[in-house]
Design an enzyme around this catalytic site. Structure first.
Site, PDB file in Angstrom:
ATOM      1  N   ASN A 193       0.871  -1.177   0.000  1.00  0.00           N
ATOM      2  CA  ASN A 193       0.000   0.000   0.000  1.00  0.00           C
ATOM      3  C   ASN A 193       0.904   1.221   0.000  1.00  0.00           C
ATOM      4  O   ASN A 193       1.456   1.592   1.034  1.00  0.00           O
ATOM      5  CB  ASN A 193      -0.892  -0.057   1.258  1.00  0.00           C
ATOM      6  N   TRP A 194       1.067   1.806  -1.174  1.00  0.00           N
ATOM      7  CA  TRP A 194       2.015   2.922  -1.304  1.00  0.00           C
ATOM      8  C   TRP A 194       1.486   4.203  -0.661  1.00  0.00           C
ATOM      9  O   TRP A 194       2.236   5.170  -0.498  1.00  0.00           O
ATOM     10  CB  TRP A 194       2.320   3.190  -2.788  1.00  0.00           C
ATOM     11  N   LYS A 195       0.192   4.230  -0.355  1.00  0.00           N
ATOM     12  CA  LYS A 195      -0.446   5.435   0.219  1.00  0.00           C
ATOM     13  C   LYS A 195      -0.143   6.646  -0.685  1.00  0.00           C
ATOM     14  O   LYS A 195      -0.127   6.496  -1.906  1.00  0.00           O
ATOM     15  CB  LYS A 195      -0.007   5.634   1.666  1.00  0.00           C
ATOM     16  N   HIS A 246      -9.832   1.413   4.555  1.00  0.00           N
ATOM     17  CA  HIS A 246      -8.580   1.538   5.307  1.00  0.00           C
ATOM     18  C   HIS A 246      -8.789   2.468   6.499  1.00  0.00           C
ATOM     19  O   HIS A 246      -9.515   3.467   6.405  1.00  0.00           O
ATOM     20  CB  HIS A 246      -7.468   2.080   4.402  1.00  0.00           C
ATOM     21  N   GLU A 290      -7.028   4.750   7.818  1.00  0.00           N
ATOM     22  CA  GLU A 290      -6.709   6.179   7.643  1.00  0.00           C
ATOM     23  C   GLU A 290      -7.880   6.921   7.014  1.00  0.00           C
ATOM     24  O   GLU A 290      -8.164   8.071   7.355  1.00  0.00           O
ATOM     25  CB  GLU A 290      -5.434   6.323   6.793  1.00  0.00           C
ATOM     26  N   GLU A 293      -6.148  -4.996  10.356  1.00  0.00           N
ATOM     27  CA  GLU A 293      -5.137  -3.953  10.557  1.00  0.00           C
ATOM     28  C   GLU A 293      -5.454  -3.200  11.846  1.00  0.00           C
ATOM     29  O   GLU A 293      -6.171  -2.187  11.809  1.00  0.00           O
ATOM     30  CB  GLU A 293      -5.168  -2.969   9.385  1.00  0.00           C
ATOM     31  N   GLY A 353       1.501   2.096  11.019  1.00  0.00           N
ATOM     32  CA  GLY A 353       2.370   3.273  10.999  1.00  0.00           C
ATOM     33  C   GLY A 353       3.036   3.600  12.323  1.00  0.00           C
ATOM     34  O   GLY A 353       3.502   4.723  12.528  1.00  0.00           O
ATOM     35  N   SER A 389       2.743  -2.265  10.624  1.00  0.00           N
ATOM     36  CA  SER A 389       4.168  -2.331  10.982  1.00  0.00           C
ATOM     37  C   SER A 389       4.816  -3.670  10.618  1.00  0.00           C
ATOM     38  O   SER A 389       5.711  -4.139  11.332  1.00  0.00           O
ATOM     39  CB  SER A 389       4.372  -1.999  12.467  1.00  0.00           C
TER      40      SER A 389
HETATM   41  P1  PGA Z   1       2.489   0.228   7.839  1.00  0.00           P
HETATM   42  O1  PGA Z   1       1.038   0.481   7.156  1.00  0.00           O
HETATM   43  O2  PGA Z   1       3.006  -1.061   7.267  1.00  0.00           O
HETATM   44  O3  PGA Z   1       3.293   1.421   7.449  1.00  0.00           O
HETATM   45  O4  PGA Z   1       2.246   0.139   9.302  1.00  0.00           O
HETATM   46  C1  PGA Z   1       0.168  -0.591   6.927  1.00  0.00           C
HETATM   47  C2  PGA Z   1      -1.105  -0.136   6.239  1.00  0.00           C
HETATM   48  O5  PGA Z   1      -1.605   0.950   6.571  1.00  0.00           O
HETATM   49  O6  PGA Z   1      -1.633  -0.816   5.355  1.00  0.00           O
END
Ligand code: PGA
Length: 251
Positions: free
Chosen positions: A9-11, A94, A96, A166, A172, A211
């Site tokens: 997931n490059w965000k 997701h 976020e 998640e 993160g 993470s």
């Molecule tokens: P992270 O993000 O690996 O940087 O913790 C995971 C995600 O949000 O899919």
């Protein structure tokens, strides 16, 4: 036997030059892998990723879509547009987006069904906050998020997606769930699906995300109900992402 899957997931972290360098390292580096690999990229880069990755084993997808069909809605991107650029997957719900953009179980469900109708595979995310975990509400929260698609659309439709657990406190943060913590929730998710349909539950791929890194991936992937990973930061570094994909192959 469930086929393993690693999703990057490059965000909101890429550039044309960076994508090119990353994909040109990933493609040869992942040639031997037997598991599936997907990268979910920002909308403007679909065409670039399609051009570079189309003859490789790497599939690509989006990080969101709009539930509406093509219509007058400024700034929105439809499922049909994703299909037009060869996307196979799309992340839905997701944390976020749920937290910062106020997405709800209902809007996630609408996006989920729009993706399914277009022939895309949703990667449907669920997870609890630290406060919810500390209060002993993890199963209640994850169960509610799962029911937003399971009760609404039924197990045959849910079978067409990939689920991702998640925990928000692990995304993160550099504080991954321990293998036991993750396994416990993955097992709960599978059990809840099995109450509706045992066969669907048995075949359902449930990814862990939060993470993940080359040092912790093998122990998490060795758990019986963890079928791969959803990787944020480490999907931006070719060596790290390749190491995680290798760990899933061995898990
Ligand atoms: P992270 O993000 O690996 O940087 O913790 C995971 C995600 O949000 O899919």
């Amino acid at each position: 036997m469930r086929r393993k899957l690693v999703v990057g997931n490059w965000k909101m972290n890429s550039s044309k030059a960076g994508n090119k360098a990353l994909l040109e390292a990933l493609i040869p580096g992942l040639q031997q892998e037997t598991s599936d690999v997907v990268v979910c990229v920002p909308y403007p880069y679909f065409a670039q990723v399609q051009t570079i990755a189309q003859t490789s084993k790497i599939k690509w997808g989006a990080q969101n879509l709009c539930a509406n069909k093509n219509t007058a809605l400024t700034g929105a991107v439809s499922a049909a547009m994703l299909v037009d650029y060869g996307c196979s997957h799309v992340i839905i719900g997701h944390s976020e987006r749920r937290l910062q953009l106020h997405e709800t179980d209902d809007t996630a469900a609408a996006r989920f069904t729009a993706a399914i109708d277009a022939g895309l595979t949703p990667i449907f995310c669920m997870g609890e906050t630290k406060e919810e975990r500390d209060a002993g509400s993890t199963e209640y929260i994850v169960g509610r998020q799962l029911d937003a698609i399971l009760r609404r659309f039924g197990p045959e439709t849910v079978a067409k997606c990939v689920l991702a657990y998640e925990p928000l406190w692990a995304v993160g943060t550099d504080v991954p769930a321990t293998p036991d913590q993750a396994q416990e929730v993955h097992h709960y998710i599978r059990k809840r699906i099995a109450r509706c349909d045992e066969n669907v539950a048995e075949n359902m791929r449930i990814l862990y995300g939060g993470s993940l890194n080359p040092n912790n991936a093998a122990a998490l992937f060795a758990m019986p109900d963890i079928d791969g990973g959803l990787v944020g930061r480490c999907s931006l570094n070719a060596n790290d992402f390749i190491a995680i994909c290798k760990a899933v192959d061995e898990g």
